[in-house]
Design a protein around this motif. Structure first.
Motif, PDB file in Angstrom:
ATOM      1  N   LEU A  16      33.960  21.719  47.040  1.00 25.28           N
ATOM      2  CA  LEU A  16      34.595  22.355  48.190  1.00 25.28           C
ATOM      3  C   LEU A  16      34.516  21.489  49.438  1.00 25.28           C
ATOM      4  CD1 LEU A  16      33.479  26.042  47.668  1.00 25.28           C
ATOM      5  CD2 LEU A  16      35.720  25.043  47.233  1.00 25.28           C
ATOM      6  N   ASN A  17      33.610  20.526  49.481  1.00 27.03           N
ATOM      7  CA  ASN A  17      33.498  19.610  50.612  1.00 27.03           C
ATOM      8  C   ASN A  17      34.287  18.321  50.403  1.00 27.03           C
ATOM      9  OD1 ASN A  17      31.814  21.285  52.082  1.00 27.03           O
ATOM     10  ND2 ASN A  17      29.977  20.463  51.157  1.00 27.03           N
ATOM     11  N   ASN A  18      34.944  18.182  49.278  1.00 25.59           N
ATOM     12  CA  ASN A  18      35.660  16.956  48.934  1.00 25.59           C
ATOM     13  C   ASN A  18      37.149  17.126  49.265  1.00 25.59           C
ATOM     14  OD1 ASN A  18      37.266  15.136  47.399  1.00 25.59           O
ATOM     15  ND2 ASN A  18      35.534  14.726  46.073  1.00 25.59           N
ATOM     16  N   PRO A  19      37.665  16.399  50.267  1.00 20.71           N
ATOM     17  CA  PRO A  19      39.073  16.573  50.668  1.00 20.71           C
ATOM     18  C   PRO A  19      40.063  16.299  49.539  1.00 20.71           C
ATOM     19  CG  PRO A  19      37.916  15.109  52.208  1.00 20.71           C
ATOM     20  CD  PRO A  19      36.977  15.408  51.089  1.00 20.71           C
ATOM     21  N   TYR A  20      39.804  15.292  48.705  1.00 21.45           N
ATOM     22  CA  TYR A  20      40.715  15.006  47.594  1.00 21.45           C
ATOM     23  C   TYR A  20      40.725  16.162  46.594  1.00 21.45           C
ATOM     24  CZ  TYR A  20      42.816  12.961  43.490  1.00 21.45           C
ATOM     25  OH  TYR A  20      43.620  12.740  42.394  1.00 21.45           O
ATOM     26  N   ALA A  21      39.547  16.684  46.277  1.00 22.73           N
ATOM     27  CA  ALA A  21      39.464  17.812  45.345  1.00 22.73           C
ATOM     28  C   ALA A  21      40.206  19.020  45.898  1.00 22.73           C
ATOM     29  CB  ALA A  21      38.005  18.157  45.055  1.00 22.73           C
ATOM     30  N   LEU A  22      40.077  19.262  47.204  1.00 23.03           N
ATOM     31  CA  LEU A  22      40.780  20.395  47.809  1.00 23.03           C
ATOM     32  C   LEU A  22      42.287  20.235  47.721  1.00 23.03           C
ATOM     33  CD1 LEU A  22      38.605  21.142  50.956  1.00 23.03           C
ATOM     34  CD2 LEU A  22      38.667  22.355  48.773  1.00 23.03           C
ATOM     35  N   GLN A  23      42.781  19.019  47.936  1.00 19.99           N
ATOM     36  CA  GLN A  23      44.223  18.778  47.802  1.00 19.99           C
ATOM     37  C   GLN A  23      44.683  19.089  46.383  1.00 19.99           C
ATOM     38  OE1 GLN A  23      44.625  14.682  48.950  1.00 19.99           O
ATOM     39  NE2 GLN A  23      45.227  15.204  51.032  1.00 19.99           N
ATOM     40  N   GLU A  24      43.911  18.673  45.403  1.00 23.97           N
ATOM     41  CA  GLU A  24      44.278  18.917  44.011  1.00 23.97           C
ATOM     42  C   GLU A  24      44.209  20.396  43.667  1.00 23.97           C
ATOM     43  OE1 GLU A  24      45.564  16.640  41.747  1.00 23.97           O
ATOM     44  OE2 GLU A  24      45.703  15.557  43.645  1.00 23.97           O
ATOM     45  N   ILE A  25      43.188  21.096  44.164  1.00 23.76           N
ATOM     46  CA  ILE A  25      43.093  22.542  43.929  1.00 23.76           C
ATOM     47  C   ILE A  25      44.292  23.249  44.534  1.00 23.76           C
ATOM     48  CG2 ILE A  25      41.814  24.637  44.537  1.00 23.76           C
ATOM     49  CD1 ILE A  25      39.246  22.904  44.381  1.00 23.76           C
ATOM     50  N   GLU A  26      44.652  22.882  45.772  1.00 24.81           N
ATOM     51  CA  GLU A  26      45.810  23.491  46.425  1.00 24.81           C
ATOM     52  C   GLU A  26      47.078  23.256  45.624  1.00 24.81           C
ATOM     53  OE1 GLU A  26      45.653  21.704  50.310  1.00 24.81           O
ATOM     54  OE2 GLU A  26      44.564  23.403  51.152  1.00 24.81           O
ATOM     55  N   LYS A  27      47.247  22.036  45.129  1.00 24.63           N
ATOM     56  CA  LYS A  27      48.462  21.685  44.391  1.00 24.63           C
ATOM     57  C   LYS A  27      48.524  22.419  43.046  1.00 24.63           C
ATOM     58  CE  LYS A  27      48.699  17.369  43.730  1.00 24.63           C
ATOM     59  NZ  LYS A  27      48.839  15.945  43.469  1.00 24.63           N
ATOM     60  N   VAL A  28      47.463  22.341  42.281  1.00 27.30           N
ATOM     61  CA  VAL A  28      47.455  22.915  40.934  1.00 27.30           C
ATOM     62  C   VAL A  28      47.485  24.443  40.975  1.00 27.30           C
ATOM     63  CG1 VAL A  28      46.058  23.164  38.835  1.00 27.30           C
ATOM     64  CG2 VAL A  28      46.340  20.925  39.890  1.00 27.30           C
ATOM     65  N   ALA A  29      46.702  25.025  41.865  1.00 29.98           N
ATOM     66  CA  ALA A  29      46.611  26.480  41.938  1.00 29.98           C
ATOM     67  C   ALA A  29      47.686  27.097  42.824  1.00 29.98           C
ATOM     68  CB  ALA A  29      45.234  26.885  42.455  1.00 29.98           C
ATOM     69  N   GLN A  30      48.462  26.243  43.489  1.00 29.53           N
ATOM     70  CA  GLN A  30      49.529  26.686  44.376  1.00 29.53           C
ATOM     71  C   GLN A  30      49.009  27.650  45.443  1.00 29.53           C
ATOM     72  OE1 GLN A  30      52.701  28.115  41.897  1.00 29.53           O
ATOM     73  NE2 GLN A  30      53.134  26.080  41.121  1.00 29.53           N
ATOM     74  N   ILE A  31      47.902  27.239  46.082  1.00 30.16           N
ATOM     75  CA  ILE A  31      47.369  27.988  47.211  1.00 30.16           C
ATOM     76  C   ILE A  31      47.293  27.051  48.408  1.00 30.16           C
ATOM     77  CG2 ILE A  31      46.028  29.645  45.868  1.00 30.16           C
ATOM     78  CD1 ILE A  31      43.566  27.961  46.349  1.00 30.16           C
ATOM     79  N   ARG A  32      47.218  27.612  49.590  1.00 27.60           N
ATOM     80  CA  ARG A  32      47.128  26.805  50.807  1.00 27.60           C
ATOM     81  C   ARG A  32      45.778  27.043  51.447  1.00 27.60           C
ATOM     82  NH1 ARG A  32      51.963  24.649  53.315  1.00 27.60           N
ATOM     83  NH2 ARG A  32      50.414  24.290  54.933  1.00 27.60           N
ATOM     84  N   GLY A  33      45.178  25.946  51.855  1.00 26.87           N
ATOM     85  CA  GLY A  33      43.923  26.030  52.589  1.00 26.87           C
ATOM     86  C   GLY A  33      44.165  26.503  54.006  1.00 26.87           C
ATOM     87  N   ILE A  34      43.098  26.700  54.725  1.00 24.30           N
ATOM     88  CA  ILE A  34      43.153  27.150  56.104  1.00 24.30           C
ATOM     89  C   ILE A  34      42.881  25.942  56.999  1.00 24.30           C
ATOM     90  CG2 ILE A  34      42.069  28.668  57.812  1.00 24.30           C
ATOM     91  CD1 ILE A  34      41.154  30.362  55.317  1.00 24.30           C
ATOM     92  N   ALA A  35      43.740  25.715  57.975  1.00 28.32           N
ATOM     93  CA  ALA A  35      43.529  24.608  58.905  1.00 28.32           C
ATOM     94  C   ALA A  35      42.322  24.920  59.777  1.00 28.32           C
ATOM     95  CB  ALA A  35      44.760  24.396  59.771  1.00 28.32           C
TER      96      ALA A  35
END
Length: 51
Positions: A16-35
């Protein structure tokens, strides 16, 4: 020795602290993070409920 993400809260937090992992989670799971403070963050609930 490899850590199982289901048993290691430290390893889950590292993802959850890894920016690359978060980008991949957002892409694969089709969810958007919070700015927040200039970066995208996911709540634990968002990551665990995705997919």
């Amino acid at each position: 020795m490899s850590q199982d993400l289901t048993n290691s809260s430290t390893q889950r937090q590292n993802i959850l602290n890894n920016p690359y992992a978060l980008q991949e989670i957002e892409k694969v799971a089709q969810i958007r993070g919070i700015a927040f403070e200039g970066r995208s963050v996911l709540l634990k609930e968002q990551a665990t409920n995705a997919g």
